[in-house]
Design a protein around this motif. Structure first.
Motif, short mmCIF file in Angstrom:
data_model
loop_
_atom_site.label_atom_id
_atom_site.label_comp_id
_atom_site.label_asym_id
_atom_site.label_seq_id
_atom_site.Cartn_x
_atom_site.Cartn_y
_atom_site.Cartn_z
N LEU A 40 44.84 29.89 41.43
CA LEU A 40 44.19 29.51 40.16
C LEU A 40 45.25 29.16 39.11
O LEU A 40 45.31 29.73 38.03
CB LEU A 40 43.28 30.64 39.67
CG LEU A 40 41.93 30.83 40.41
CD1 LEU A 40 42.08 31.16 41.86
CD2 LEU A 40 41.06 31.85 39.72
N CYS A 41 46.10 28.19 39.47
CA CYS A 41 47.36 28.01 38.75
C CYS A 41 47.26 27.19 37.48
O CYS A 41 48.20 27.18 36.68
CB CYS A 41 48.40 27.40 39.68
SG CYS A 41 47.96 25.76 40.28
N GLY A 42 46.16 26.46 37.27
CA GLY A 42 46.08 25.62 36.08
C GLY A 42 47.23 24.63 36.06
O GLY A 42 47.60 24.07 37.11
N LYS A 43 47.81 24.42 34.87
CA LYS A 43 49.00 23.56 34.77
C LYS A 43 50.15 24.39 34.23
O LYS A 43 50.99 23.92 33.44
CB LYS A 43 48.71 22.34 33.88
CG LYS A 43 48.28 22.67 32.46
CD LYS A 43 48.21 21.40 31.60
CE LYS A 43 47.89 21.75 30.15
NZ LYS A 43 47.92 20.58 29.26
N SER A 44 50.19 25.63 34.68
CA SER A 44 51.14 26.60 34.14
C SER A 44 52.59 26.17 34.32
O SER A 44 53.00 25.73 35.40
CB SER A 44 50.92 27.94 34.85
OG SER A 44 51.92 28.83 34.48
N LEU A 45 53.38 26.37 33.27
CA LEU A 45 54.82 26.11 33.35
C LEU A 45 55.51 27.08 34.29
O LEU A 45 56.64 26.85 34.72
CB LEU A 45 55.45 26.22 31.95
CG LEU A 45 55.43 24.97 31.08
CD1 LEU A 45 54.03 24.47 30.81
CD2 LEU A 45 56.15 25.21 29.77
N ASP A 46 54.82 28.17 34.58
CA ASP A 46 55.39 29.18 35.48
C ASP A 46 55.63 28.60 36.88
O ASP A 46 56.53 29.04 37.60
CB ASP A 46 54.45 30.38 35.57
CG ASP A 46 54.17 31.02 34.21
OD1 ASP A 46 54.89 30.69 33.24
OD2 ASP A 46 53.24 31.83 34.11
N LEU A 47 54.83 27.60 37.26
CA LEU A 47 55.00 26.96 38.57
C LEU A 47 56.41 26.36 38.67
O LEU A 47 57.12 26.54 39.65
CB LEU A 47 53.97 25.84 38.75
CG LEU A 47 52.49 26.24 38.82
CD1 LEU A 47 51.59 25.05 38.49
CD2 LEU A 47 52.16 26.77 40.21
N ARG B 290 42.09 17.49 37.09
CA ARG B 290 42.63 17.14 35.78
C ARG B 290 43.87 18.00 35.45
O ARG B 290 44.89 17.49 34.95
CB ARG B 290 41.54 17.36 34.73
CG ARG B 290 41.94 17.21 33.30
CD ARG B 290 42.15 15.75 32.98
NE ARG B 290 42.71 15.61 31.66
CZ ARG B 290 41.98 15.43 30.56
NH1 ARG B 290 40.67 15.36 30.64
NH2 ARG B 290 42.57 15.28 29.40
N ALA B 291 43.77 19.29 35.75
CA ALA B 291 44.89 20.21 35.47
C ALA B 291 46.12 19.82 36.30
O ALA B 291 47.25 19.83 35.80
CB ALA B 291 44.46 21.64 35.80
N ILE B 292 45.87 19.47 37.55
CA ILE B 292 46.99 19.14 38.45
C ILE B 292 47.67 17.86 37.97
O ILE B 292 48.90 17.78 37.87
CB ILE B 292 46.49 18.99 39.90
CG1 ILE B 292 45.81 20.29 40.35
CG2 ILE B 292 47.61 18.61 40.82
CD1 ILE B 292 45.12 20.20 41.70
N ARG B 293 46.85 16.87 37.65
CA ARG B 293 47.43 15.59 37.20
C ARG B 293 48.17 15.77 35.88
O ARG B 293 49.25 15.20 35.67
CB ARG B 293 46.34 14.52 37.12
CG ARG B 293 45.82 14.14 38.50
CD ARG B 293 45.07 12.84 38.52
NE ARG B 293 44.74 12.47 39.90
CZ ARG B 293 45.49 11.68 40.66
NH1 ARG B 293 46.60 11.16 40.20
NH2 ARG B 293 45.11 11.41 41.91
N ALA C 279 52.14 14.99 35.09
CA ALA C 279 52.45 14.04 34.02
C ALA C 279 53.29 14.72 32.93
O ALA C 279 54.33 14.19 32.51
CB ALA C 279 51.15 13.49 33.43
N GLU C 280 52.86 15.89 32.49
CA GLU C 280 53.55 16.57 31.39
C GLU C 280 54.94 17.05 31.80
O GLU C 280 55.86 17.08 30.98
CB GLU C 280 52.70 17.75 30.88
CG GLU C 280 51.46 17.25 30.15
CD GLU C 280 50.42 18.34 29.88
OE1 GLU C 280 50.77 19.53 29.96
OE2 GLU C 280 49.26 17.98 29.59
#
Ligand SMILES: C[S@@+](CC[C@H](N)C(=O)[O-])C[C@H]1O[C@@H](n2cnc3c(N)ncnc32)[C@H](O)[C@@H]1O
Length: 209
Positions: free
Chosen positions: A40-47, A65-68, A72-73
């Motif tokens: 459930l990672c979202g777009k976390s910077l922790d990744l 959307r979160a993955i893309r 992108a970010e």
């Protein structure tokens, strides 16, 4: 429940997302190398932090959307591979995010798990299955770092849900609490409105004897 999360991402209603790496990850993460499951990672910077530390990172997220947005970010390029759950594979970092329902994820067993706001994102009816599925995706003696929230569940409905210490211990007796603090910056408005205090608790695998 799935639709709720997708709508949140579509509307940008993602107060749980942090603009910085979680301080507990920087402070309490121990392993070097090996694979790390990030449910459930979202777009976390922790990744990215974990991948740059040399781990092979395996994220999974319901919202495409979160993955893309993550790629992108972070200005990372990726290849999209088909599979039971499609995989977004970073070209320049050892990082893959699978798109779909966590409960449908089948990957080679990982060495560690990092759970920030994943267990607490799920209602009580799903949490035991979540714990069991997570265990099934991990190898022997995995390292775990789990960040939960605790508050009076009778005052505000989740998500995020309150997960009491006894429940965490029940799922993972090998975890010990290593710190807690009042949550400030990423508290959803409904908690402020109700005047409810959230406590963020950090749990980590006990060091092996
Ligand atoms: C509270 S957020 C936490 C995200 C991330 N761990 C972080 O720290 O920013 C929970 C995330 O889980 C995702 N999610 C919810 N149910 C899921 C499921 N069954 N499978 C995969 N992802 C799910 C949501 O879309 C949302 O991005």
């Amino acid at each position: 429940m799935h639709d709720d999360w997708l709508q949140r991402w579509d509307k940008g209603n993602i107060g749980f997302h942090r603009a910085e790496v979680h301080p507990a990850l920087r402070q309490h993460w121990q392993p070097r190398g090996g694979s790390v499951l990030v449910p459930l990672c979202g777009k976390s910077l922790d990744l990215r932090w974990l991948a740059e530390r040399g781990h092979t990172v395996v994220g999974v997220e319901l919202a495409e959307r979160a993955i893309r947005d993550f790629f992108a970010e972070q200005q990372l390029t990726f290849d999209r591979r088909d599979g039971e759950l499609p995989a977004y594979v970073a070209r320049d970092l050892p990082l893959t995010i699978h798109h779909g329902d966590y409960f449908a994820l089948r990957v080679p067993r990982c060495d560690a798990v990092y759970d920030r706001a994943a267990l607490v994102a799920l209602p009580p009816t799903l949490r035991r299955a979540y714990a069991a599925h997570t265990d099934a995706l991990l190898g022997a003696g995995p390292f775990r770092l789990v960040i939960t929230l605790e508050y009076d569940q009778t005052l505000v409905p989740g998500p995020p849900f309150s997960v009491p210490a006894a429940e965490v211990r029940d799922y993972w007796p090998d975890l010990e609490p290593i710190g807690s603090r009042e949550a400030h910056d990423d508290v959803p408005p409904k908690f402020r409105a109700a005047g409810v205090t959230l406590v963020e608790a950090v749990w980590r695998s006990r060091p092996s004897p």
